[in-house]
Structure formats: structure tokens, C-alpha cells
Scaffold this active site. Sequence first.
Site, mmCIF file in Angstrom:
data_model
loop_
_atom_site.group_PDB
_atom_site.id
_atom_site.type_symbol
_atom_site.label_atom_id
_atom_site.label_comp_id
_atom_site.label_asym_id
_atom_site.label_seq_id
_atom_site.Cartn_x
_atom_site.Cartn_y
_atom_site.Cartn_z
ATOM 1 N N PHE A 242 36.514 38.577 29.952
ATOM 2 C CA PHE A 242 37.567 38.881 30.921
ATOM 3 C C PHE A 242 36.904 39.458 32.165
ATOM 4 C CE2 PHE A 242 40.630 41.464 33.165
ATOM 5 C CZ PHE A 242 41.667 40.571 33.298
ATOM 6 N N ASP B 45 28.917 42.816 34.111
ATOM 7 C CA ASP B 45 30.243 43.242 34.550
ATOM 8 C C ASP B 45 30.544 44.576 33.873
ATOM 9 O OD1 ASP B 45 32.943 43.739 34.937
ATOM 10 O OD2 ASP B 45 33.554 41.650 34.677
ATOM 11 N N LYS C 244 37.584 49.706 38.873
ATOM 12 C CA LYS C 244 38.470 50.570 38.101
ATOM 13 C C LYS C 244 38.206 52.050 38.348
ATOM 14 C CE LYS C 244 39.851 47.183 34.645
ATOM 15 N NZ LYS C 244 41.136 46.894 35.301
#
Length: 404
Positions: A145, A230, A259
Site C-alpha cells: 500500500f 516507504d 503521516k
Amino acid sequence: MTTPQPADALSRLAPNYHPLPVTLVSGENARVRDADGREYIDMLAGYSALNFGHRHPALVAAAHDQLDRLTLTSRAFGHDLLEPFATALAALAAPALAAPHPLVLPMNTGAEAVETAVKAARKWGYEVKGVPHDRATIVVAAGNFHGRTTTIVSFSTDEDARRHFGPFTPGFRIVPFGDAQALDDAVDETTVAVLLEPIQGEAGVIVPPPDYLGAVRRICDSAGALFVADEIQSGLGRTGTTFACELWAVRPDLMTLGKALGGGILPVSAVVGSAEVLGVLTAGTHGSTFGGNPLACAVGLAVIELLRGGTHQARARDLGATLHERLGGLVADGALAAARGVGLWAGLDVPPGRGSGRQLCEDLATRGVLAKDTHGSTIRLAPPLTIPRADLDLALDRLTDALG
């Protein structure tokens, strides 16, 4: 063709989310309140965007101070926090990266950071590695993801993310996560990068075999390809280290961050890494109106300061040991089919016959605990790194009750 209607006829929101029936109005650290005044323990923390809890005083103060001065210049002009932010983030990340003296390219969302890394890797591949024009390939992992843009869903294996969004962007090869041999077989002279989450979050907090990331690094070195990690969900303290790759002492060429970099206040992301790679993105080749804006830099600098001393990373290790010990007990008792993770991050599998992950999250919400399901029978726990031990214990007590 029939136009889908919102489930609630009064709602004007497009139905691209299926949230739990909770309407939140306030929060502080790991506690939030809904519109009816009911209090909950937040065990999701905005998918790691709220690593420092709701309204951390240092982050709120940084935002308030900057709101009174300057919020946006665009990158047409400089501002007084842009270079300090880049310098501080580069210094935080440098020990975890393969190349010394990294560059920072600020963006807004995590997906933008991943898109930026893809573009930089391709341009580097053509201009530095010498891959023939439009032949570059990037190897990725099944179950990944990295966001939901058209390019990113082109290499997703989640049918909900892909279905009816084609045609898809070419140039990606998908191999099983954790299988170093499959990755090695997929890499060839056209490969410019291997793009992986060190720990797969959306897939259910999947931790790879101990020797996997080391093998990825060796394969990339042998092929002259970049390793792009990531760290949008796994980075910035979540795993008990500043970056998850540090758990295996593996240094990527580029990292994507997001985030928690915005402290739960606004979207802030960045690509950090090799100057040779990010240096190919010259003026006009890539950009963002809001990327690196003054407000983002002010909050990002405050986040970096919170991480600088290692206190939050140590707290994630300490409380994470409690979390995984308690979850291991639930597995041993048969209340959970499996539990895995590291630091303050866990994926839990509900046993067959005990309902879905969604049902468990709904049961937890009635008990004053907020979590989120993923992929049927799996839920994720990712409380703020600042959660009081008493709140963590109480949330786990309520989880035990919900599974009883």
C-alpha cells in the site's frame, strides 16, 4: 447507468469511506470525545499520522505561532523555515540512509511522496544509469500500500483499489513480499528501483523474514538499482526506531516519509535520500504549490525535535513489549488466530467463527476503544507513542473482553 446514492440521503459526501459510526469532536493525547460526549481510547492514531497524540502541546504551539506569521509562499519564493526544515530532516534521516549528505524534497501527502520517488528513480535511471528511454522498471511487493493515485494503484494487488480504474501505468513488476529469490529473479538491466514498505501496514502489519531487507539491499547493489523504502506508516518512531529499516540495519537510497511528519495537524511529506538521485529533479521537472509551505515546515521542525532525543522511540519499544506480550497471550488462549508486529504497531487476525474484523472494531467502539479493520478478519492497532500505560492496558482489557 444508475448513479450510486449515498447510504444516508442527507449526506453530500461521496461514499469512498465506510467509517465506524462515531463522530468525533475533540481529542487530547490518546483520548477523543464524540458528539454525545462519550470518551474513547484512540488505538489507530490516524494510521500513524498521530504518533504524538491529539493536539500535542509543542506541535500546536508551533502551528499557532506560524499561523500568526506566514502560511504559504509557494515555491516561487523562499521562506525562512524551508532550509532549516530540510537541514533538520536530512540530519535525522542521514544515519539511516545509504548516501551521506542527503537531500530533502518536501511534498504534502504520502502518495505524492511515493509519486515523487517513482519519478526521481525513473529520471535517474535514464540520465545516470543509462536505461533505454521509456524502458525503466520498478519492482514492488504484492500486498503493498503506497497510496491511491492512478500510477500507484497500477501496481497494487488490492482489487478494491484497482477495479475499474484502468488503463494502468506500465513499468512495474510485482513479486511476493518477503521472497528475496523472487525479487532477484524480477530484477534486470531495466530495473531502476525496488520500492517496498519495510513492514506492510495496510496488509495487516506484515513483518518480513529477518534476512529479507538485507537481501533486498544486496540485490539492488548488484543490479545497480535503487532501494526505495516507504516509511510513511512505519517511520518516525512507530517501530521503536526512528525508521523501520533500522531494525535490520539496512540503509535505503531513498525514503518516503509522511503521516506523522505533519503531527496530525496538516499533511506533510517528503522524499529524503541520495543527492545524486534527487538532484535529477531540476527546476520545472517536478513541483508542488503547497510542498514545503511555512506552516508545514514549522510543524515538521517541531516533530523532528520530538524525535531527536529518542524518547518516543524508546517509549514505543517499552510499551510495545507490553502490547505484544498481551496479544501473545490472547493468541495462546485462542481468542486471536494470530498477532504480529513490532513497537506500538500490531496486526490481529480474528479466528474463524468469531466474526469479521469490522465486527470486532464495532464491538470495541461500544466499549470505548477505536481501531480499524483491514482485509476481512484483520484489524490494526497503532496507538499514539505518547499513550499512557494505563490507557494502553485499559484498551487491551477491553479488547480481551470483546474477544471473550
